[in-house]
Design an enzyme around this catalytic site. Structure first.
Site, PDB file in Angstrom:
ATOM      1  N   LYS A   1      43.330  55.809 -74.627  1.00 20.43           N
ATOM      2  CA  LYS A   1      42.779  54.299 -74.420  1.00 20.43           C
ATOM      3  C   LYS A   1      41.437  54.226 -75.044  1.00 20.43           C
ATOM      4  CE  LYS A   1      41.831  50.845 -70.610  1.00 20.43           C
ATOM      5  NZ  LYS A   1      41.581  50.622 -69.310  1.00 20.43           N
TER       6      LYS A   1
ATOM      7  N   SER B   1      44.389  46.785 -67.677  1.00 21.65           N
ATOM      8  CA  SER B   1      43.757  46.700 -69.078  1.00 21.65           C
ATOM      9  C   SER B   1      44.317  47.831 -70.158  1.00 21.65           C
ATOM     10  CB  SER B   1      42.417  46.788 -69.203  1.00 21.65           C
ATOM     11  OG  SER B   1      41.839  48.221 -68.559  1.00 21.65           O
TER      12      SER B   1
ATOM     13  N   SER C   1      44.324  49.355 -63.623  1.00 22.46           N
ATOM     14  CA  SER C   1      44.485  49.355 -64.882  1.00 22.46           C
ATOM     15  C   SER C   1      45.358  50.401 -65.549  1.00 22.46           C
ATOM     16  CB  SER C   1      43.397  49.191 -65.912  1.00 22.46           C
ATOM     17  OG  SER C   1      42.815  47.965 -66.082  1.00 22.46           O
TER      18      SER C   1
HETATM   19  N1  GLN Z   1      42.598  43.526 -63.628  1.00 22.27           N
HETATM   20  C1  GLN Z   1      41.262  44.351 -63.284  1.00 22.27           C
HETATM   21  C2  GLN Z   1      40.020  43.750 -63.651  1.00 22.27           C
HETATM   22  O1  GLN Z   1      40.260  42.906 -64.834  1.00 22.27           O
HETATM   23  C3  GLN Z   1      41.387  45.686 -63.341  1.00 22.27           C
HETATM   24  C4  GLN Z   1      40.886  46.241 -64.685  1.00 22.27           C
HETATM   25  C5  GLN Z   1      40.842  47.785 -64.650  1.00 22.27           C
HETATM   26  O2  GLN Z   1      41.432  48.391 -63.876  1.00 22.27           O
HETATM   27  N2  GLN Z   1      39.839  48.169 -65.747  1.00 22.27           N
HETATM   28  O3  GLN Z   1      38.901  43.942 -63.461  1.00 22.27           O
END
Ligand code: GLN
Length: 468
Positions: free
Chosen positions: A76, A151, A175
């Site tokens: 990532k 994400s 994420s």
């Molecule tokens: N959707 C969550 C956020 O926007 C989790 C994102 C993540 O785990 N990086 O914070």
């Protein structure tokens, strides 16, 4: 057909059915054929081919290769790899080259993993649909009109679309599990601190963990075994023994599985996903596991607590991106203040700016106790109650997301709808628990699954259970 597990990869290479170069070429062809999914920010094609050739030569010379020889992975775009770009899906880090390698990745490379490229993600990992990236949305290979989750959306599609075997993602609030589930994969987030965060671009430091997405949970077990453990560069990764996660799972043990009736009855949960979780519970009960309804008192507080604390931490973590030290600097800037303001205004996208502002607000002197302090107290209550449940039960079973993958663009103007969709995943991060998304198949051609959580450091139990 490219192999879908490390075991199958080994078999293909050892039997001579395939060379490592064939394998990498196959993945590169898959990347080329599916450019429209917008999975990669950058493909390390030449380098991956050169490393594959080196491994083939070593193999034919009879050299002993590492445990991940021939295993092609994606990283990532928040994971540092020395000499390679890393941008957190943001304009503000465009052109930035990492001076060092994340500990997790370093350990995988030492076992001969091959990195094929860095994957698209929501900017600074803030999002649930991979729609907040400076590089545009990634699309779900099951239906390119839909999001892959986020994400780590690029990470998920990189495996789903057959462009690599295993993906490294990161989880601050879901994420890894949510995109894995949206793309029909296993997605595993270890206990907070199990894997060093050194070299992972920080979002919410007391939440962040690196995790893995793959077709085969045995591959996740091996990647975890190799990358977990103490690291002098991360004080939150304790010197705790790393069990042989990848050993053949102990099977047949009966487990105690808890679930929340309130979640199963929730109006907000898509009926298909309720049925998936319910089927899993019924199956486990039929197999002789003890399945029990339990109460959790704090569902209403989960999402607000998460968003107060993570935005506070993000506002501090992201203050280092100021146009001075890294990446983008506004060409319009005239003096120091102007450089900060313009570089940050032009370099950060809307969602990141929204969260920095919210984080700065909840930390401001007049509001600190009402928001930040209060959220910390709520986090403690949430964690304690979950850990009490997990002292009595082996696992908690939940849906991963309340909804199926939505259409690209459908939800972009509604940040609160996006935040609320994180309800089932953020609780593991608030409490630092290990958790895994388990794929169960497809409904209306869209992947579905459920989630299991366990108490701190019980990765082995979770992995054995889903593998047996
Ligand atoms: N959707 C969550 C956020 O926007 C989790 C994102 C993540 O785990 N990086 O914070």
């Amino acid at each position: 057909m490219l192999p879908k597990s490390i075991a199958a990869t080994r078999e293909a290479l050892d039997s001579g059915k395939m060379t490592t170069v064939d394998l990498v070429r196959g993945y590169l062809r898959a990347i080329e054929a599916q450019r429209h999914l917008n999975v990669y920010v950058e493909v390390f094609d030449e380098e991956a081919l050169a490393e594959a050739a080196r491994q083939d030569e070593a193999r034919s010379a009879g050299a002993q290769l590492g445990r991940l020889a021939g295993v092609v992975i994606s990283i990532k775009d928040v994971i540092c790899y020395a000499g390679h770009g890393v941008s957190a899906g943001s304009r503000i880090l465009e052109g930035f080259v990492s001076p060092y390698t994340a500990t997790c990745l370093e350990r995988l490379l030492a076992e001969d993993a091959i990195v094929i490229g860095r994957t698209n993600c929501d900017e600074f990992a803030m999002g649930s649909g991979n729609e907040n990236s400076h590089y545009g949305p990634t699309r779900n290979a099951a239906d390119p009109a839909r999001v892959p989750g986020g994400s780590s959306g690029g990470a998920a599609v990189s495996v789903q679309a057959g462009t690599c075997l295993l993906a490294l993602g990161s989880s601050t609030g879901g994420s890894v599990r949510q995109p894995a589930s949206f793309c029909g994969l296993y997605g595993f987030k270890p206990t907070y601190g199990r894997i060093s965060r050194h070299g992972l671009i920080a979002y919410g430091s007391s939440f962040d963990q690196i995790g893995f997405l793959a077709h085969d949970p045995a591959d996740i077990a091996l990647a975890l075994e190799i990358s977990a453990g103490a690291d002098p560069y991360d004080g939150t990764a304790p010197n705790k023994i790393v069990p042989p996660y990848s050993r053949p799972p102990a099977s047949g043990e009966k487990k105690k599985i808890a679930y929340f009736p309130e979640v199963m009855a929730s109006d907000g949960l898509a009926p298909h996903l309720r049925a998936v979780a319910q089927n899993a519970l019924d199956e486990f009960r039929n197999e002789g596991h003890e399945v029990t309804a339990v109460t959790f008192d704090y569902f209403d507080y989960v999402v607000p607590t998460y968003y107060v604390l993570t935005t506070a931490e993000a506002s501090s973590n992201l203050s280092r991106f100021d146009g001075m030290r890294y990446g983008y600097r506004s060409p319009e800037a005239r003096d120091l203040q102007d450089t900060y303001t313009k570089s940050r205004s032009e370099g950060f996208g809307t969602e990141v700016q929204r969260r920095i502002l919210l984080g700065t607000f909840v930390l401001s002197s007049g509001y600190y106790d009402a928001y930040y302090g209060q959220a910390q107290r709520a986090r403690r209550l949430i964690r304690d109650q979950l850990r009490n449940i997990l002292a009595e039960h082996d696992f908690i079973l939940m849906p991963v997301s309340p909804s199926l993958p939505w259409l690209v663009g459908e939800q972009v103007d509604d940040p609160v709808a996006n935040y609320l969709a994180d309800i089932y995943t953020v609780i593991a991060n608030l409490a630092g628990l290990p958790a895994v998304a388990v794929p169960t198949g497809e409904i209306d051609q869209l992947p579905v699954g459920y989630q299991l959580m366990a108490d701190h450091w019980r990765e082995q139990d979770l992995l054995d259970f889903i593998r047996s």
